[in-house]
Motif scaffolding. Structure first.
Motif, PDB file in Angstrom:
ATOM      1  N   ALA A 327      15.487  -7.762  -7.495  1.00 36.66           N
ATOM      2  CA  ALA A 327      15.385  -8.982  -6.684  1.00 36.66           C
ATOM      3  C   ALA A 327      15.175  -8.630  -5.219  1.00 36.66           C
ATOM      4  O   ALA A 327      15.528  -7.547  -4.761  1.00 36.66           O
ATOM      5  N   LEU A 328      14.581  -9.553  -4.479  1.00 35.13           N
ATOM      6  CA  LEU A 328      14.428  -9.443  -3.018  1.00 35.13           C
ATOM      7  C   LEU A 328      13.792  -8.113  -2.605  1.00 35.13           C
ATOM      8  O   LEU A 328      14.387  -7.317  -1.868  1.00 35.13           O
ATOM      9  N   ASP A 329      12.573  -7.874  -3.072  1.00 34.71           N
ATOM     10  CA  ASP A 329      11.904  -6.595  -2.782  1.00 34.71           C
ATOM     11  C   ASP A 329      11.751  -6.348  -1.288  1.00 34.71           C
ATOM     12  O   ASP A 329      11.978  -5.235  -0.805  1.00 34.71           O
ATOM     13  N   ARG A 330      11.345  -7.385  -0.534  1.00 31.88           N
ATOM     14  CA  ARG A 330      11.140  -7.193   0.895  1.00 31.88           C
ATOM     15  C   ARG A 330      12.455  -6.886   1.609  1.00 31.88           C
ATOM     16  O   ARG A 330      12.534  -6.001   2.475  1.00 31.88           O
ATOM     17  N   ARG A 332      15.139  -5.575   0.331  1.00 36.71           N
ATOM     18  CA  ARG A 332      15.593  -4.231  -0.050  1.00 36.71           C
ATOM     19  C   ARG A 332      14.861  -3.159   0.751  1.00 36.71           C
ATOM     20  O   ARG A 332      15.467  -2.180   1.213  1.00 36.71           O
ATOM     21  N   THR A 333      13.560  -3.349   0.930  1.00 38.57           N
ATOM     22  CA  THR A 333      12.773  -2.369   1.683  1.00 38.57           C
ATOM     23  C   THR A 333      13.253  -2.282   3.125  1.00 38.57           C
ATOM     24  O   THR A 333      13.404  -1.179   3.682  1.00 38.57           O
ATOM     25  N   VAL A 334      13.518  -3.431   3.749  1.00 37.40           N
ATOM     26  CA  VAL A 334      13.990  -3.431   5.134  1.00 37.40           C
ATOM     27  C   VAL A 334      15.377  -2.811   5.239  1.00 37.40           C
ATOM     28  O   VAL A 334      15.668  -2.052   6.176  1.00 37.40           O
ATOM     29  N   LEU A 335      16.262  -3.117   4.295  1.00 39.29           N
ATOM     30  CA  LEU A 335      17.605  -2.528   4.317  1.00 39.29           C
ATOM     31  C   LEU A 335      17.543  -1.008   4.180  1.00 39.29           C
ATOM     32  O   LEU A 335      18.299  -0.280   4.845  1.00 39.29           O
ATOM     33  N   LYS A 336      16.654  -0.523   3.332  1.00 38.85           N
ATOM     34  CA  LYS A 336      16.487   0.932   3.216  1.00 38.85           C
ATOM     35  C   LYS A 336      15.996   1.512   4.540  1.00 38.85           C
ATOM     36  O   LYS A 336      16.394   2.618   4.929  1.00 38.85           O
ATOM     37  N   GLY A 337      15.123   0.755   5.218  1.00 45.00           N
ATOM     38  CA  GLY A 337      14.653   1.205   6.524  1.00 45.00           C
ATOM     39  C   GLY A 337      15.771   1.261   7.547  1.00 45.00           C
ATOM     40  O   GLY A 337      15.833   2.187   8.379  1.00 45.00           O
ATOM     41  N   LEU A 338      16.668   0.272   7.516  1.00 46.05           N
ATOM     42  CA  LEU A 338      17.811   0.281   8.443  1.00 46.05           C
ATOM     43  C   LEU A 338      18.735   1.465   8.151  1.00 46.05           C
ATOM     44  O   LEU A 338      19.300   2.068   9.076  1.00 46.05           O
ATOM     45  N   LYS A 339      18.894   1.799   6.863  1.00 49.79           N
ATOM     46  CA  LYS A 339      19.714   2.962   6.516  1.00 49.79           C
ATOM     47  C   LYS A 339      19.071   4.252   7.038  1.00 49.79           C
ATOM     48  O   LYS A 339      19.760   5.146   7.530  1.00 49.79           O
ATOM     49  N   ARG A 340      17.755   4.305   6.945  1.00 50.14           N
ATOM     50  CA  ARG A 340      17.057   5.540   7.321  1.00 50.14           C
ATOM     51  C   ARG A 340      16.951   5.722   8.832  1.00 50.14           C
ATOM     52  O   ARG A 340      17.195   6.800   9.361  1.00 50.14           O
ATOM     53  N   TYR A 341      16.579   4.627   9.522  1.00 50.45           N
ATOM     54  CA  TYR A 341      16.305   4.745  10.956  1.00 50.45           C
ATOM     55  C   TYR A 341      17.438   4.227  11.837  1.00 50.45           C
ATOM     56  O   TYR A 341      17.397   4.417  13.052  1.00 50.45           O
ATOM     57  N   GLY A 342      18.417   3.555  11.235  1.00 45.14           N
ATOM     58  CA  GLY A 342      19.533   3.045  12.019  1.00 45.14           C
ATOM     59  C   GLY A 342      19.310   1.598  12.425  1.00 45.14           C
ATOM     60  O   GLY A 342      18.172   1.138  12.570  1.00 45.14           O
ATOM     61  N   THR A 343      20.405   0.881  12.620  1.00 43.83           N
ATOM     62  CA  THR A 343      20.315  -0.533  12.992  1.00 43.83           C
ATOM     63  C   THR A 343      19.815  -0.747  14.412  1.00 43.83           C
ATOM     64  O   THR A 343      19.493  -1.876  14.787  1.00 43.83           O
ATOM     65  N   ASP A 344      19.759   0.332  15.204  1.00 42.81           N
ATOM     66  CA  ASP A 344      19.263   0.194  16.579  1.00 42.81           C
ATOM     67  C   ASP A 344      17.746   0.357  16.669  1.00 42.81           C
ATOM     68  O   ASP A 344      17.180   0.325  17.770  1.00 42.81           O
ATOM     69  N   ASP A 345      17.056   0.523  15.530  1.00 41.76           N
ATOM     70  CA  ASP A 345      15.595   0.626  15.532  1.00 41.76           C
ATOM     71  C   ASP A 345      15.030  -0.336  14.486  1.00 41.76           C
ATOM     72  O   ASP A 345      14.479   0.087  13.457  1.00 41.76           O
ATOM     73  N   PRO A 346      15.162  -1.648  14.726  1.00 46.95           N
ATOM     74  CA  PRO A 346      14.715  -2.626  13.719  1.00 46.95           C
ATOM     75  C   PRO A 346      13.217  -2.605  13.472  1.00 46.95           C
ATOM     76  O   PRO A 346      12.764  -2.898  12.369  1.00 46.95           O
ATOM     77  N   LEU A 347      12.416  -2.253  14.492  1.00 47.31           N
ATOM     78  CA  LEU A 347      10.970  -2.213  14.294  1.00 47.31           C
ATOM     79  C   LEU A 347      10.594  -1.164  13.262  1.00 47.31           C
ATOM     80  O   LEU A 347       9.719  -1.391  12.409  1.00 47.31           O
ATOM     81  N   ALA A 348      11.238  -0.013  13.307  1.00 48.96           N
ATOM     82  CA  ALA A 348      10.955   1.035  12.315  1.00 48.96           C
ATOM     83  C   ALA A 348      11.290   0.553  10.907  1.00 48.96           C
ATOM     84  O   ALA A 348      10.582   0.875   9.951  1.00 48.96           O
ATOM     85  N   ALA A 349      12.352  -0.239  10.784  1.00 48.89           N
ATOM     86  CA  ALA A 349      12.727  -0.777   9.470  1.00 48.89           C
ATOM     87  C   ALA A 349      11.685  -1.770   8.981  1.00 48.89           C
ATOM     88  O   ALA A 349      11.314  -1.770   7.805  1.00 48.89           O
ATOM     89  N   ILE A 350      11.195  -2.623   9.876  1.00 45.95           N
ATOM     90  CA  ILE A 350      10.160  -3.593   9.498  1.00 45.95           C
ATOM     91  C   ILE A 350       8.880  -2.880   9.092  1.00 45.95           C
ATOM     92  O   ILE A 350       8.173  -3.311   8.178  1.00 45.95           O
ATOM     93  N   ARG A 351       8.593  -1.773   9.744  1.00 40.15           N
ATOM     94  CA  ARG A 351       7.373  -1.034   9.427  1.00 40.15           C
ATOM     95  C   ARG A 351       7.427  -0.344   8.070  1.00 40.15           C
ATOM     96  O   ARG A 351       6.411   0.195   7.611  1.00 40.15           O
ATOM     97  N   CYS A 352       8.582  -0.351   7.416  1.00 39.04           N
ATOM     98  CA  CYS A 352       8.656   0.152   6.045  1.00 39.04           C
ATOM     99  C   CYS A 352       7.967  -0.797   5.078  1.00 39.04           C
ATOM    100  O   CYS A 352       7.637  -0.406   3.959  1.00 39.04           O
ATOM    101  N   LEU A 353       7.780  -2.038   5.494  1.00 40.68           N
ATOM    102  CA  LEU A 353       7.079  -3.018   4.673  1.00 40.68           C
ATOM    103  C   LEU A 353       5.574  -2.788   4.736  1.00 40.68           C
ATOM    104  O   LEU A 353       5.065  -2.252   5.727  1.00 40.68           O
TER     105      LEU A 353
END
Length: 519
Positions: A327-330, A332-353
């Motif tokens: 469920a919620l593919d998008r 999940r992808t953003v949350l994985k990005g936040l885990k990888r790049y940190g919550t202080d780099d939201p743009l990097a997390a969005i770019r995982c999409l």
């Protein structure tokens, strides 16, 4: 710096002499700058790996100097993937196991027809990616189809042979999808390749709205829909077309946020404000209720969203764990990005999409602005071209946008009038509508800048104010000869790319999407 390229750069293989590309650097470039270059390459293409070589002679200088260079080559993972594809014959037209040539050296696609129902466009792509174990960029679709209807559209699958695509139906059918009509092709489909759509829609339980007087004023009452009324409304749309509004699929459900939850244009507006943390927060909060008060999402999904709110987005790992599998593919992808790049780099997390997902939200905000401007244009100036309108002459060539200076002398028709999707590369109307659009963007804190990151800007485009209803016809079903009414009707018509069937039906039925109880 400059690239010292080979004439060709074939796909990955297990050969010892694998191809590589050298990026020679300016002398005395410090370690931090080199690290930045390595990071850019690894981020933009995960199939590459990089290394640094020292003491590279710069022959263009006299006396000769030495510098460093970054060497780019295929990663081990890319080689393993290429080897698996060659082994099962995905990259080569022919029998299984053929290994004469690399799948990258001889790219090809399978052209097929995708049938889906109750499956959103981006989820459909994700289902194909998961089942075929390919990349999102390997799935080519020319347009977005409605989630609710039974839709058919052409699809290309890059580097996937027809046999493998056919076998995927075993896993796709339970997800409301199916692929068929397979053939090989030497091209891929992209957004913008669509010419138009054909529709066949049955509208059931037709009724007609009648205004009745009452002590408290006028009230609406539903009466049987007369055949003459349906025919009259269809003839009107045939002659004049319909306002080319964007539908709910693009913009989101009508109503305030408290009632319907977050809409796509809300996320797009936050991105255009460069507030990527807010955009992620809106994505995670999601929809709340649908029209009618029922929850739009299942309880376990609502619990995961509630956990995001409770933690304030500070614990993406816990929220990711709480989201049900599949469920919620998008999200999940953003949350994985936040885990990888940190919550202080939201743009990097969005770019995982995928790029198409990120741009969908920005396009939704542009569409929202367009809908408001179209409403105001018709409300203030009616259905005739006025001074300051923008229009395009359809001469079969590149259509230049012009400004109406004298509607009579310019011989402009309403079908030629366009409104802009806001952006840095378009012209705004030279009348009240242009001023209104500028004020709206200013109030929203949105400014389209050419040098901004792609996730916070857009070039813009033009869209015709009205759209034609090609080959519109109605077949009356379940008629009542006694009172001349009709219960069901089947509408068939063609629409140009980007126009919405729901908006044509809205015009035919003389109603709004927000009306409760039909009519």
């Amino acid at each position: 710096s400059f690239f010292d390229r080979n004439a060709e750069f074939p796909g990955p293989s297990n050969a010892a002499n694998d191809p590589e590309v050298s990026l020679r650097l300016l002398p005395h470039l410090d370690k931090d700058h080199r690290r930045d270059i390595h990071k850019i390459i690894s981020t933009k293409c995960r199939d590459f790996e990089t290394s640094t070589r020292n003491d590279v002679e710069v022959t263009v200088d006299r006396p000769a100097k030495t510098t460093q260079k970054i060497v780019v080559r295929w990663s081990k993972q890319a080689k393993r993937v290429a080897a698996r594809k060659r082994k099962r014959g995905d990259g080569v037209p022919g029998s299984k196991g053929a290994v004469e040539k690399s799948y990258i050296e001889k790219p090809y696609s399978t052209l097929c027809v995708m049938r889906k129902r109750q499956t959103e466009h981006l989820n459909a792509i994700n289902h194909i990616v998961q089942v075929l174990r390919c990349r999102q960029s390997d799935v080519g679709l020319a347009g977005i189809k409605d989630m609710q209807g039974i839709t058919f559209q052409f699809c290309t699958l890059r580097n996937v042979n027809p046999r493998r695509a056919r076998d995927s139906n075993k896993k796709l059918r339970p997800r409301g999808m199916e692929l068929g009509n397979f053939e090989r092709a030497d091209f891929v489909l992209n957004q913008g390749d669509l010419v138009g759509n054909k529709f066949e829609i049955v509208v059931r339980s037709l009724s007609q709205v009648q205004l009745c007087s009452s002590p408290s004023g006028l009230k609406e009452a539903l009466i049987p829909c007369s055949i003459s009324h349906v025919e009259r409304m269809v003839d009107g749309v045939k002659k004049a077309g319909f306002i080319n509004f964007y539908g709910e699929q693009r913009v989101g459900s009508p109503g305030d946020e408290a009632a319907v939850g977050v809409r796509p244009f809300d996320i797009g507006r936050a991105m255009l404000q460069s507030n990527f943390a807010k955009a992620i927060d809106l994505l995670m909060r999601g929809r709340s209720k649908s029209r009618g008060g029922e929850f739009a999402e299942k309880e376990d999904i609502r619990k995961a969203r509630a956990l995001w709110k409770e933690t304030g987005g500070s614990n993406p790992a816990a929220v990711l764990e709480a989201i049900p599998r599949g469920a919620l593919d998008r999200e999940r992808t953003v949350l994985k990005g936040l885990k990888r790049y940190g919550t202080d780099d939201p743009l990097a997390a969005i770019r995982c999409l995928h790029h198409g997902v990120r741009m969908f939200w920005i396009n939704a905000y542009q569409s929202y602005c367009w809908n408001i401007m179209a409403t105001e244009r018709i409300k203030r100036f009616g259905t005739q071209p006025v001074v300051g309108d923008l229009y395009q002459e359809d001469d079969g060539k590149q259509r230049e946008v012009k400004v109406v200076t004298n509607p009579t002398e310019d011989k402009v028709e309403l079908s030629q009038v366009v409104l802009p999707l806001p952006g840095f590369g378009v012209q705004y109307p030279c009348n009240e509508i242009g001023d209104l659009l500028k004020k709206m963007l200013m109030d929203d804190g949105v400014e389209f800048k050419k040098d901004a990151v792609p996730e916070a800007t857009a070039r813009g485009a033009y869209r015709h104010l009205v759209a034609p209803a090609g080959s519109l016809a109605v077949e009356l079903l379940d008629t009542n000869d006694d009172d001349g009414s009709v219960g069901n009707a089947k509408f068939t018509f063609d629409l140009p790319s980007g126009s919405y069937a729901t908006m044509l039906l809205r015009e035919v039925m003389g109603t709004t999407l927000a009306r409760r109880g039909g009519g």
